[in-house]
Scaffold this motif. Structure first.
Motif, mmCIF file in Angstrom:
data_model
loop_
_atom_site.group_PDB
_atom_site.id
_atom_site.type_symbol
_atom_site.label_atom_id
_atom_site.label_comp_id
_atom_site.label_asym_id
_atom_site.label_seq_id
_atom_site.Cartn_x
_atom_site.Cartn_y
_atom_site.Cartn_z
ATOM 1 N N GLY A 119 0.809 -1.212 0.000
ATOM 2 C CA GLY A 119 0.000 0.000 0.000
ATOM 3 C C GLY A 119 0.838 1.256 0.000
ATOM 4 N N GLU A 120 1.947 1.242 -0.763
ATOM 5 C CA GLU A 120 2.880 2.368 -0.778
ATOM 6 C C GLU A 120 3.099 2.872 -2.191
ATOM 7 O OE1 GLU A 120 6.514 1.193 1.010
ATOM 8 O OE2 GLU A 120 5.616 0.707 2.955
ATOM 9 N N LEU A 121 3.577 4.105 -2.272
ATOM 10 C CA LEU A 121 3.984 4.696 -3.532
ATOM 11 C C LEU A 121 5.453 4.392 -3.824
ATOM 12 C CD1 LEU A 121 2.322 8.211 -3.169
ATOM 13 C CD2 LEU A 121 1.552 6.354 -4.662
ATOM 14 N N LEU A 122 5.855 4.621 -5.064
ATOM 15 C CA LEU A 122 7.270 4.558 -5.408
ATOM 16 C C LEU A 122 8.007 5.721 -4.754
ATOM 17 C CD1 LEU A 122 7.348 3.700 -9.213
ATOM 18 C CD2 LEU A 122 8.220 2.279 -7.354
ATOM 19 N N GLU A 123 9.193 5.440 -4.260
ATOM 20 C CA GLU A 123 10.029 6.479 -3.676
ATOM 21 C C GLU A 123 11.060 6.949 -4.693
ATOM 22 O OE1 GLU A 123 11.599 4.339 -0.349
ATOM 23 O OE2 GLU A 123 9.988 5.005 0.976
ATOM 24 N N PRO A 124 11.501 8.207 -4.620
ATOM 25 C CA PRO A 124 12.504 8.720 -5.568
ATOM 26 C C PRO A 124 13.908 8.257 -5.179
ATOM 27 C CG PRO A 124 11.910 10.440 -4.025
ATOM 28 C CD PRO A 124 11.026 9.260 -3.699
ATOM 29 N N ILE A 125 14.194 6.990 -5.455
ATOM 30 C CA ILE A 125 15.502 6.449 -5.063
ATOM 31 C C ILE A 125 16.394 6.148 -6.261
ATOM 32 C CG2 ILE A 125 14.646 5.521 -2.887
ATOM 33 C CD1 ILE A 125 14.547 2.758 -4.194
ATOM 34 N N TYR A 133 7.727 10.633 -9.842
ATOM 35 C CA TYR A 133 7.685 11.443 -8.624
ATOM 36 C C TYR A 133 6.532 12.439 -8.683
ATOM 37 C CZ TYR A 133 9.246 14.412 -4.772
ATOM 38 O OH TYR A 133 9.320 15.131 -3.597
ATOM 39 N N GLU A 134 5.654 12.365 -7.714
ATOM 40 C CA GLU A 134 4.449 13.207 -7.648
ATOM 41 C C GLU A 134 3.616 13.108 -8.923
ATOM 42 O OE1 GLU A 134 5.900 17.126 -6.617
ATOM 43 O OE2 GLU A 134 5.871 16.631 -4.474
ATOM 44 N N ASP A 135 3.742 12.000 -9.644
ATOM 45 C CA ASP A 135 2.995 11.796 -10.876
ATOM 46 C C ASP A 135 2.419 10.381 -10.934
ATOM 47 O OD1 ASP A 135 1.885 12.647 -13.257
ATOM 48 O OD2 ASP A 135 3.632 12.125 -14.470
ATOM 49 N N HIS A 136 2.196 9.797 -9.766
ATOM 50 C CA HIS A 136 1.452 8.552 -9.686
ATOM 51 C C HIS A 136 0.682 8.551 -8.371
ATOM 52 C CE1 HIS A 136 4.831 7.403 -7.147
ATOM 53 N NE2 HIS A 136 4.289 6.226 -6.884
ATOM 54 N N ALA A 137 -0.304 7.689 -8.285
ATOM 55 C CA ALA A 137 -1.207 7.700 -7.141
ATOM 56 C C ALA A 137 -1.379 6.295 -6.597
ATOM 57 C CB ALA A 137 -2.561 8.275 -7.551
ATOM 58 N N ASP A 209 16.523 14.154 -3.218
ATOM 59 C CA ASP A 209 15.797 15.270 -2.627
ATOM 60 C C ASP A 209 14.733 15.804 -3.587
ATOM 61 O OD1 ASP A 209 16.875 17.948 -4.026
ATOM 62 O OD2 ASP A 209 18.547 16.552 -3.790
ATOM 63 N N HIS A 210 13.762 16.521 -3.036
ATOM 64 C CA HIS A 210 12.588 16.982 -3.783
ATOM 65 C C HIS A 210 12.983 17.764 -5.041
ATOM 66 C CE1 HIS A 210 8.681 18.775 -4.638
ATOM 67 N NE2 HIS A 210 9.261 19.959 -4.613
ATOM 68 N N ASN A 212 15.721 17.856 -6.890
ATOM 69 C CA ASN A 212 16.338 17.060 -7.947
ATOM 70 C C ASN A 212 15.379 16.007 -8.489
ATOM 71 O OD1 ASN A 212 19.024 18.143 -8.279
ATOM 72 N ND2 ASN A 212 19.455 17.416 -6.216
ATOM 73 N N ALA A 213 14.483 15.513 -7.643
ATOM 74 C CA ALA A 213 13.484 14.556 -8.124
ATOM 75 C C ALA A 213 12.545 15.223 -9.119
ATOM 76 C CB ALA A 213 12.705 13.978 -6.952
ATOM 77 N N VAL A 214 12.137 16.466 -8.825
ATOM 78 C CA VAL A 214 11.259 17.206 -9.733
ATOM 79 C C VAL A 214 11.983 17.500 -11.042
ATOM 80 C CG1 VAL A 214 10.083 19.409 -10.106
ATOM 81 C CG2 VAL A 214 9.811 18.200 -7.930
ATOM 82 N N THR A 215 13.231 17.944 -10.938
ATOM 83 C CA THR A 215 14.011 18.236 -12.146
ATOM 84 C C THR A 215 14.146 17.003 -13.025
ATOM 85 O OG1 THR A 215 15.259 19.985 -11.032
ATOM 86 C CG2 THR A 215 16.239 19.024 -13.006
ATOM 87 N N THR A 216 14.429 15.871 -12.400
ATOM 88 C CA THR A 216 14.586 14.625 -13.151
ATOM 89 C C THR A 216 13.262 14.218 -13.797
ATOM 90 O OG1 THR A 216 16.291 13.932 -11.590
ATOM 91 C CG2 THR A 216 15.365 12.234 -13.012
#
Length: 246
Positions: A119-125, A133-137, A209-210, A212-216
């Motif tokens: 019951g978890e989302l993907l993490e930006p690892i 990142y911030e584009d799945h639910a 980090d947020h 760099n995750a957004v940039t990627t």
């Protein structure tokens, strides 16, 4: 770049060929489990009709001629086989909620199901995971096999305007503005689930980090980038690479 078609017939035939190719890839990768696993593609001429694999047909053996066309009411309007009603209940509602979406992919892949059970989302690892990142639910419910329109609508609502949704205790669902994009998002999301599970089993993953995750995500998260990444697989499965016929 994605092809530009001269006629509607040409576009339809290309879309069907790419859908059949994506289904064969899913079969090769072991994403089907019994009769589960399906990808739908909106017909370019009829917005509320969708090409889909026939119920019970082995994915690895499918060609474009085997696909069936189903209308918005779940009726087969072209083809000789039945439709998977569970596939239709979810996919039709996603297509209706997202008119710009061409293809929807869902299958019972191993690592997608494993992560969904948490019951978890993907993490930006990883770089690849950042595309989501911030584009799945997360659709945080499970009530059995989806056979009614209402639950399909709830899944579509959970997806919203994102590229993917994790269905708790069920698996992954991805969308795209082409068959190639939807298939690529499923493939790379499944691998990202595998990496996350493996990294967590080995230790404590370090998050990107947020910022760099957004940039990627902005660099790698578009459907065009997904289409480009998928092309080596398309050439492989369709036999259109330089060595084809050699």
């Amino acid at each position: 770049m994605p092809p530009v078609h001269r006629t509607l017939t040409e576009e339809r035939e290309d879309r069907k060929a790419r859908l059949a190719g994506a289904l064969r890839l899913f079969g090769q990768y072991g994403y089907e489990d019994g009769v589960s696993g399906h990808i739908t593609a909106r017909d370019p001429g009829y917005a509320d009709c969708f090409w889909v694999n026939p119920f019970g047909a082995p994915l690895a053996e499918l060609g474009a001629r085997d696909l069936i066309l189903v209308n918005g009411d779940g009726q087969v309007v072209e083809g000789r086989h039945h439709v998977n009603q569970a596939a239709f209940a979810v996919h039709a509602q996603v297509h209706r909620a997202r008119p710009a979406v061409v293809a929807v992919a869902h299958s019972h892949s191993l690592h997608g199901r494993a992560l969904s059970a948490l019951g978890e989302l993907l993490e930006p690892i990883t770089q690849e995971a950042c595309a989501f990142y911030e584009d799945h639910a997360l659709y945080d419910s499970y009530t059995g096999v989806v056979v009614d329109e209402e639950e399909g609508r709830m899944i579509a609502a959970a997806l919203g305007d994102r590229k993917a949704v994790i269905l708790r205790n069920h698996g992954l669902l991805t969308v795209g503005d082409s068959v190639d994009a939807a298939a690529w998002w499923f493939l790379t999301m499944e691998r990202s689930c595998q990496v996350q599970l493996a990294a967590r089993a080995a230790g404590k993953p370090v998050l990107i980090d947020h910022r760099n995750a957004v940039t990627t995500r902005e660099q790698l998260g578009s459907d065009l980038v997904a289409w480009i990444n998928y092309q080596p697989l398309w050439r492989q499965i369709s036999g259109t690479g330089p060595g084809a016929g050699a």
